[in-house]
Design a protein around this motif. Structure first.
Motif, short mmCIF file in Angstrom:
data_model
loop_
_atom_site.label_atom_id
_atom_site.label_comp_id
_atom_site.label_asym_id
_atom_site.label_seq_id
_atom_site.Cartn_x
_atom_site.Cartn_y
_atom_site.Cartn_z
N TYR A 167 0.82 -1.22 0.00
CA TYR A 167 0.00 0.00 0.00
C TYR A 167 0.85 1.27 0.00
CZ TYR A 167 1.20 0.39 4.93
OH TYR A 167 1.90 0.51 6.09
N ILE A 168 2.04 1.19 0.60
CA ILE A 168 2.86 2.40 0.76
C ILE A 168 3.25 2.98 -0.60
CG2 ILE A 168 5.13 1.24 0.88
CD1 ILE A 168 4.10 3.90 3.42
N GLN A 169 3.35 2.10 -1.62
CA GLN A 169 3.72 2.53 -2.96
C GLN A 169 2.63 3.40 -3.59
OE1 GLN A 169 3.61 -0.61 -1.84
NE2 GLN A 169 5.66 -1.47 -1.98
N TRP A 170 1.40 3.20 -3.16
CA TRP A 170 0.28 4.03 -3.65
C TRP A 170 0.18 5.33 -2.85
CZ3 TRP A 170 -3.03 3.06 -7.76
CH2 TRP A 170 -2.89 1.81 -8.37
N LEU A 171 0.39 5.24 -1.53
CA LEU A 171 0.28 6.44 -0.70
C LEU A 171 1.43 7.40 -0.95
CD1 LEU A 171 -0.84 5.08 2.80
CD2 LEU A 171 -2.26 5.86 0.89
N PHE A 172 2.62 6.84 -1.22
CA PHE A 172 3.83 7.66 -1.39
C PHE A 172 4.56 7.23 -2.67
CE2 PHE A 172 2.80 7.91 3.08
CZ PHE A 172 2.85 9.28 3.29
N PRO A 173 3.99 7.62 -3.81
CA PRO A 173 4.59 7.23 -5.09
C PRO A 173 5.93 7.94 -5.32
CG PRO A 173 2.82 8.80 -5.46
CD PRO A 173 2.78 8.45 -4.00
N ILE A 174 6.85 7.23 -5.96
CA ILE A 174 8.13 7.79 -6.37
C ILE A 174 8.37 7.43 -7.83
CG2 ILE A 174 9.16 7.89 -4.05
CD1 ILE A 174 10.56 5.23 -4.66
N PRO A 175 9.31 8.09 -8.49
CA PRO A 175 9.52 7.83 -9.92
C PRO A 175 10.02 6.43 -10.22
CG PRO A 175 10.45 9.96 -9.32
CD PRO A 175 10.06 9.28 -8.04
N GLU A 176 10.77 5.83 -9.30
CA GLU A 176 11.36 4.52 -9.58
C GLU A 176 10.35 3.41 -9.29
OE1 GLU A 176 13.97 7.64 -8.47
OE2 GLU A 176 12.57 6.61 -7.13
N ARG B 87 11.02 10.97 0.06
CA ARG B 87 11.24 11.17 -1.38
C ARG B 87 9.95 11.54 -2.10
NH1 ARG B 87 14.85 10.74 -5.07
NH2 ARG B 87 14.50 9.61 -7.01
N SER B 88 8.87 10.85 -1.73
CA SER B 88 7.58 11.12 -2.37
C SER B 88 7.08 12.52 -2.05
CB SER B 88 6.55 10.08 -1.94
OG SER B 88 5.30 10.31 -2.57
N LEU B 89 7.17 12.91 -0.79
CA LEU B 89 6.73 14.26 -0.41
C LEU B 89 7.50 15.31 -1.21
CD1 LEU B 89 6.48 13.77 3.44
CD2 LEU B 89 4.55 14.33 1.94
N ALA B 90 8.82 15.12 -1.34
CA ALA B 90 9.63 16.08 -2.09
C ALA B 90 9.19 16.13 -3.55
CB ALA B 90 11.10 15.71 -1.97
N HIS B 91 8.93 14.98 -4.14
CA HIS B 91 8.54 14.93 -5.56
C HIS B 91 7.12 15.44 -5.78
CE1 HIS B 91 11.81 13.07 -7.81
NE2 HIS B 91 12.09 12.39 -6.72
N CYS B 92 6.29 15.39 -4.75
CA CYS B 92 4.89 15.82 -4.88
C CYS B 92 4.69 17.26 -4.39
CB CYS B 92 3.97 14.85 -4.14
SG CYS B 92 3.91 13.20 -4.89
N HIS B 93 5.74 18.04 -4.48
CA HIS B 93 5.68 19.47 -4.18
C HIS B 93 5.32 19.76 -2.73
CE1 HIS B 93 6.39 20.60 -8.38
NE2 HIS B 93 5.72 19.49 -8.64
N GLN B 94 5.89 18.93 -1.83
CA GLN B 94 5.74 19.14 -0.39
C GLN B 94 7.13 19.10 0.25
OE1 GLN B 94 2.01 18.71 1.05
NE2 GLN B 94 1.57 16.74 0.12
N GLN B 95 8.04 19.92 -0.31
CA GLN B 95 9.43 19.88 0.10
C GLN B 95 9.61 20.22 1.58
OE1 GLN B 95 11.87 18.84 -1.76
NE2 GLN B 95 13.70 19.46 -0.66
N LEU C 78 18.88 11.06 4.85
CA LEU C 78 19.47 12.37 4.55
C LEU C 78 19.54 12.62 3.05
CD1 LEU C 78 22.31 12.51 7.23
CD2 LEU C 78 20.27 13.97 7.10
N SER C 79 19.64 11.56 2.25
CA SER C 79 19.73 11.76 0.80
C SER C 79 18.39 11.60 0.10
CB SER C 79 20.75 10.79 0.19
OG SER C 79 20.36 9.47 0.45
N ALA C 80 17.34 11.24 0.85
CA ALA C 80 16.07 10.85 0.22
C ALA C 80 15.33 12.02 -0.41
CB ALA C 80 15.17 10.16 1.24
N HIS C 81 15.55 13.24 0.05
CA HIS C 81 14.74 14.35 -0.46
C HIS C 81 15.25 14.90 -1.78
CE1 HIS C 81 17.99 16.64 1.36
NE2 HIS C 81 17.60 17.67 0.64
#
Length: 169
Positions: free
Chosen positions: A41-50, A128-136, A165-168
């Motif tokens: 489920y986490i992949q749907w709640l917090f999508p990332i490009p990879e 990572r997902s928050l950063a990519h979804c414009h919630q930096q 530390l590198s996820a964002h």
């Protein structure tokens, strides 16, 4: 407001289900036990490009979804609900852009405080997902909180802290 539509956006708006037939509101309501022991489920709640080797069932975050999150404050608000569900599961709480430990946070019940485990990967994905979804700002708040609390109240491994530390990026 843009009206892009993809399976991920429709899921996030509560208009369609994930690959298992679950609506987002139903996932938000599930128990901590379920959240711990279910892994798709986490992949749907917090999508990332990879796309991960084991999560081909979940759609990756594309430019279309990123633009939708950028343009639609309601989508960002719904992702903040997903964040709050996962923070509660992790023994954390959010007030605006401040994330703190709940009073009952402990290593026995909140196993992410231990050296490693799948919840560390989930936390990396959330940042990572928050950063990519414009919630930096929220991505940075989560990163700061887990690094600080994981170091102070837990025995989180250096490797996990470096991932966070590198996820964002």
């Amino acid at each position: 407001m843009s009206h892009h539509t993809t399976p991920l956006i429709d899921f996030y708006r509560g208009e369609a289900t994930d690959h298992q037939g679950r609506y987002i509101d139903a996932i938000w309501a599930l128990s901590p036990f379920w959240l711990e022991h279910t892994h798709d489920y986490i992949q749907w709640l917090f999508p990332i490009p990879e796309v991960g080797r084991f999560n081909g069932f979940a759609p990756p975050l594309t430019v279309i979804e990123r633009d939708a999150f950028k343009d639609d404050s309601a989508l960002r608000e719904r992702q903040r609900t997903s964040l709050d569900v996962m923070l509660s599961f992790l023994g954390l709480a959010r007030d605006g852009f401040t994330i703190t430990a709940q009073p009952g946070l402990n290593m026995r019940e909140h196993i992410w405080l231990k050296a490693g485990g799948h919840n560390h990967l989930r936390i990396s994905r959330m940042i990572r997902s928050l950063a990519h979804c414009h919630q930096q700002a929220l991505a940075l708040a989560l990163q700061e909180a887990v690094v600080r609390i994981g170091s102070e109240q837990g025995i989180v491994s250096d490797a996990s802290i470096q991932y966070w530390l590198s996820a964002h990026q």
